[in-house]
Design a protein around this motif. Structure first.
Motif, short mmCIF file in Angstrom:
data_model
loop_
_atom_site.label_atom_id
_atom_site.label_comp_id
_atom_site.label_asym_id
_atom_site.label_seq_id
_atom_site.Cartn_x
_atom_site.Cartn_y
_atom_site.Cartn_z
N ALA A 1 43.73 -19.36 -49.58
CA ALA A 1 45.06 -18.80 -49.34
C ALA A 1 45.24 -18.39 -47.89
O ALA A 1 44.32 -17.86 -47.26
CB ALA A 1 45.29 -17.60 -50.25
N VAL A 2 46.42 -18.67 -47.35
CA VAL A 2 46.76 -18.22 -46.00
C VAL A 2 47.82 -17.11 -46.05
O VAL A 2 48.00 -16.38 -45.08
CB VAL A 2 47.27 -19.39 -45.14
N ASP A 3 48.52 -16.98 -47.17
CA ASP A 3 49.45 -15.87 -47.38
C ASP A 3 49.70 -15.73 -48.87
O ASP A 3 49.24 -16.54 -49.68
CB ASP A 3 50.76 -16.06 -46.61
N LEU A 4 50.44 -14.70 -49.24
CA LEU A 4 50.68 -14.44 -50.66
C LEU A 4 51.54 -15.52 -51.30
O LEU A 4 51.27 -15.96 -52.43
CB LEU A 4 51.35 -13.07 -50.82
N GLU A 5 52.58 -15.95 -50.61
CA GLU A 5 53.56 -16.83 -51.23
C GLU A 5 52.98 -18.20 -51.56
O GLU A 5 53.33 -18.81 -52.57
CB GLU A 5 54.77 -16.99 -50.30
N GLU B 1 43.58 -12.43 -39.11
CA GLU B 1 43.15 -13.66 -38.47
C GLU B 1 44.19 -14.75 -38.74
O GLU B 1 44.71 -14.86 -39.86
CB GLU B 1 41.79 -14.10 -39.02
N PRO B 2 44.52 -15.56 -37.75
CA PRO B 2 45.51 -16.62 -37.97
C PRO B 2 45.05 -17.59 -39.07
O PRO B 2 43.88 -17.92 -39.18
CB PRO B 2 45.61 -17.31 -36.61
N HIS B 3 46.01 -17.98 -39.90
CA HIS B 3 45.82 -19.02 -40.91
C HIS B 3 44.83 -18.59 -42.00
O HIS B 3 44.18 -19.43 -42.64
CB HIS B 3 45.34 -20.33 -40.28
N LEU C 1 39.90 -8.95 -40.15
CA LEU C 1 38.80 -8.06 -39.83
C LEU C 1 39.23 -6.62 -40.02
O LEU C 1 40.40 -6.27 -39.86
CB LEU C 1 38.33 -8.28 -38.39
N SER C 2 38.27 -5.79 -40.33
CA SER C 2 38.51 -4.36 -40.46
C SER C 2 37.99 -3.64 -39.22
O SER C 2 37.27 -4.21 -38.40
CB SER C 2 37.81 -3.81 -41.71
#
Length: 751
Positions: free
Chosen positions: A253-257, A371-373, A378-379
């Motif tokens: 996954a790169v985002d929720l949608e 992080e992109p994509h 990171l925390s």
């Protein structure tokens, strides 16, 4: 658009079970493929997606996040040795706790966290209404501060903070007892669909008598008593911070949608699931204590007590069940288009018990360093874990060196000294030896001071990585002595830049999605107007009239200036607004009273007070400012009277100026005469001395003359005072005459 509601249908054995409009779910997992092929495909897809997401979270994400939690708690590394120091630095905790106050002040310090932006002129009033209601739901009906605090700390420690928002119908059952009810009243009560009749009795029997026509006639009607339960359904809008280990997402996954699956797994009791509407026998069938969530490392790291077995209760209602709410796209109705479905499952095999369509995902995620994509970034713990480990090792070595210098090792010749005396640490204790030199200490100097520069270097590296430093929390007096005001401000702003970047990231990602989602949830489920308390007043609002697609702005203060500078700027803005309103009136096209009130409210918030309405009330939307009266042209009589008054005023000023000129002339003449007299006295005294050789006492002569001049000055002042009184009386007479003339003219104009 309203979402499709799930419905409840009876099962074959008479129990009830929640199902979707696509058809009744089968109760036996073995017969799914025969009774519902589409549901069988959905079951296989859900099981595969959840299993892969569980493997991704439990084997890759949770172990690293569990390590971060251990670093936050300053747990031992596991490489400690007996007899050596086991000191653990707290850099991760110090860094995160140094960020939390600023983040909470930025987001929780405003009067309202968000403001909805109207999409059209018709939405302006509704947008303000939605802003107040959603803020009330988040902060008053839910623990808004606690939710933000937990989510921010999860994001800083684990790299991912999750907020879930959803709607549910809350059932409140109240029991009532009635007496003295008539027959019609008891019938109306029994016909109420929200009332369950528990007991009904006749308190007084009806009395009948025979009438004149021979027909029975009721003399006294019967009275009934009843005990009932009334069910009240209330719309509840919930917001909660989700533990990261309970949140599942696809590994690619790169985002929720666009994620193929998003899920929330929880350990619930049988009783809780039955209260949600599920069948008791079905829930008990899938109850188990050997579920994957209970073996999660992150769960144990956060709460070590989870490792202990719970009390063994005999009742089935207390048994644990793995309950998973999954959100997946699947073509269940066969139209060739995949719909987003909410699929609820039970147990480790993820048996489907409920399916319903859903428009939006009820989650919002917060990541401090995305992080992109990829959805997982990171925390802050990831940035300083290595520094904490290095500092811990250095400090352990320093403490070991210090301990060896204070308590050095001792060499003992076996059998030649009393071992109890050697092992005793008593100050001034005696060691008994058979011969001299049988006990010798190995003295070692303390060499730990050489490591202090390295500790300072590691602290500087930590400050550069995290942005948390002494400057971000306020400089000490020593640092301020040799620095200018501009240099101090630049140092503080530079140290807070990283924290402000995190705050901006939280605002533009998680916070916006959270409040957009809350707006859609409220508009989709609130079927009737609701009464809420806004600005200390209970008002009725109807969310059905709101535009669910309104944009949202998060109220955060992220200017590159200090609080003092922002307060000064707001003061200048308020002064300019006052000037414009004073000159052009409240109906001017530049500044209105609402904007002026907003400026004052911002000043109150910067002063540290959260509720600005306690100081300045909101300008009502229907408040109308009175139109300024038009200036009427004066009549000729009024113009003549005004000219006369100006002429009289000019005469008075001229006479006052002449009087002042006379006073100054008199003073100058007096000074001139005194100087001339002094010169004449000195000249005459010099002539007498030169001619007759006699010494003249000029002081006595000057004293006599001074007395004469003082008397003349007093007479002149009295004459001047008399003249001034005469002028004042004349001016007063002129003014009285002008007032009488003005009154006569006004009376004439009125007549």
């Amino acid at each position: 658009m309203r979402r499709k509601q799930a419905r409840t249908l009876p099962r074959k054995n008479g129990a009830k079970r929640k199902v979707a409009e696509y058809g009744e779910l089968v109760s036996d997992q073995e017969n799914i493929e025969e009774e519902s092929p589409d549901l069988a495909k959905l079951q296989a897809a859900v099981s595969a997606e959840i299993s892969d997401a569980v493997d991704y979270v439990d084997t890759q994400l949770s172990p690293s996040r569990a390590v971060a939690i251990d670093y936050y708690k300053s747990e031992l590394f596991g490489s400690e040795q007996d007899g050596s120091s086991d000191y653990v630095s707290s850099d991760v905790r110090d860094t995160i706790l140094g960020m939390m106050p600023n983040l909470m002040r930025i987001f929780a310090g405003a009067e309202r966290i968000c403001e909805y932006v109207p999409a059209s002129p018709e939405d302006i009033g509704l947008a303000e209404q939605a802003t107040d209601v959603i803020d009330y739901i988040f902060q008053k009906r839910n623990d808004g501060y606690g939710i933000l605090y937990s989510t921010f700390k999860d994001a800083l420690v684990s790299g991912l903070g999750i907020v879930k928002f959803w709607h549910e119908e809350q059932r409140d059952v109240e029991t009532y007892e009635f007496s003295g009810l008539s027959e019609n009243e008891i019938m109306l009560l029994a016909q109420d669909p929200d009332v369950l009749m528990l007991e009904q009795k006749i308190e007084i029997e009806a009395r009948m008598e025979e009438g004149a026509d021979g027909q029975p006639m009721m003399i006294e009607p019967p009275q009934f008593g009843a005990t009932v339960k009334r069910l009240k359904m209330q719309q509840q809008y919930n917001v909660a911070s989700v533990p990261p280990e309970e949140f599942l997402i696809a590994r690619k996954a790169v985002d929720l949608e666009t994620s193929s699956v998003v899920a929330h797994r929880q350990i619930k009791t049988v009783s809780e699931l039955v209260a949600m509407g599920y069948d008791f026998e079905l829930v008990v069938q899938y109850s188990s204590v050997d579920d994957s969530l209970e073996q999660n490392e992150e769960r144990f790291a956060r709460n070590p007590e989870e490792d202990f077995s719970i009390a063994d209760r005999p009742d089935d209602g207390a048994r644990s069940v793995l309950y998973c709410e999954s959100y997946i796209r699947f073509d269940l109705d066969g139209d060739g288009i995949s719909e987003r479905l909410k699929v609820c499952t039970l147990g480790g095999d993820y048996f489907i018990v409920n399916v319903e369509p859903i428009a939006d995902l009820p989650f919002s995620i917060f990541c401090p360093d995305p992080e992109p994509h990829t959805i997982v970034g990171l925390s802050e713990a990831d940035k300083v874990k290595d520094i904490q480990e290095s500092k811990s090792e250095i400090m352990r070595d320093m403490l070991d060196s210090l301990a060896q210098s204070i308590h050095p090792r001792t060499a003992v010749v076996e059998g030649q000294a009393n071992m109890d005396d050697v092992l005793s640490n008593e100050t001034g204790g005696i060691i008994r030896m058979r011969a001299p030199g049988m006990v010798q200490p190995f003295s070692q100097p303390f060499v730990g001071q050489a490591a202090f520069p390295m500790l300072q270097y590691l602290d500087s590296v930590r400050e550069e990585r995290s942005g948390v430093s002494k400057a971000s929390m306020g400089l000490n007096a020593d640092a301020l002595q040799s620095a200018t005001r501009a240099a101090v401000a630049a140092t503080i702003q530079g140290s807070q830049a990283r924290i402000e970047l995190i705050a901006r990231t939280f605002a533009e990602t998680g916070m916006k999605r959270l409040f957009k989602g809350l707006l859609k949830v409220v508009t989709a489920h609130q079927d009737i107007p609701m009464i809420v308390r806004l600005r200390n007043t209970f008002v009725e609002v109807d969310p059905r009239t709101w535009n669910a697609d309104m944009d949202v702005e998060i109220n955060i203060a992220l200017a590159g200036t200090t609080t003092e500078e922002r307060m000064q700027s707001l003061g200048n803005i308020a002064a300019k607004q006052q000037e414009i309103i004073g000159q052009m009136g409240p109906n001017n096209p530049i500044v209105n009273l609402s904007q002026y009130r907003n400026t004052l409210a911002k000043m109150v918030e910067l002063s540290g007070f959260k509720d600005a309405s306690a100081f300045f009330s909101e300008v009502p939307a229907d408040f109308e400012f009175p139109e300024p009266a038009e200036n009427e042209k004066p009549s000729p009589e009024e113009m003549l009277a005004q000219v006369q008054m100006e002429s009289i005023r000019a005469d008075i000023e001229k006479k006052a100026a002449d009087l002042q000129l006379q006073r100054e002339k008199m003073l100058r003449d007096d000074d001139r005469q005194r100087d001339k007299l002094d010169a004449d006295i000195a000249l005459r005294a010099a002539e007498i001395k030169a001619k007759h050789g006699a010494q003249i006492d000029t002081a006595l002569i000057r004293a006599d003359l001074e007395r004469d001049r003082e008397a003349e000055r007093i007479l002149a002042q009295e004459r001047q005072a008399m003249l001034e009184r005469a002028v004042q009386q004349q001016n007063q007479a002129i003014q009285n005459q002008a007032i009488q003339n003005q009154a006569i003219q006004n009376q004439a104009i009125q007549n």
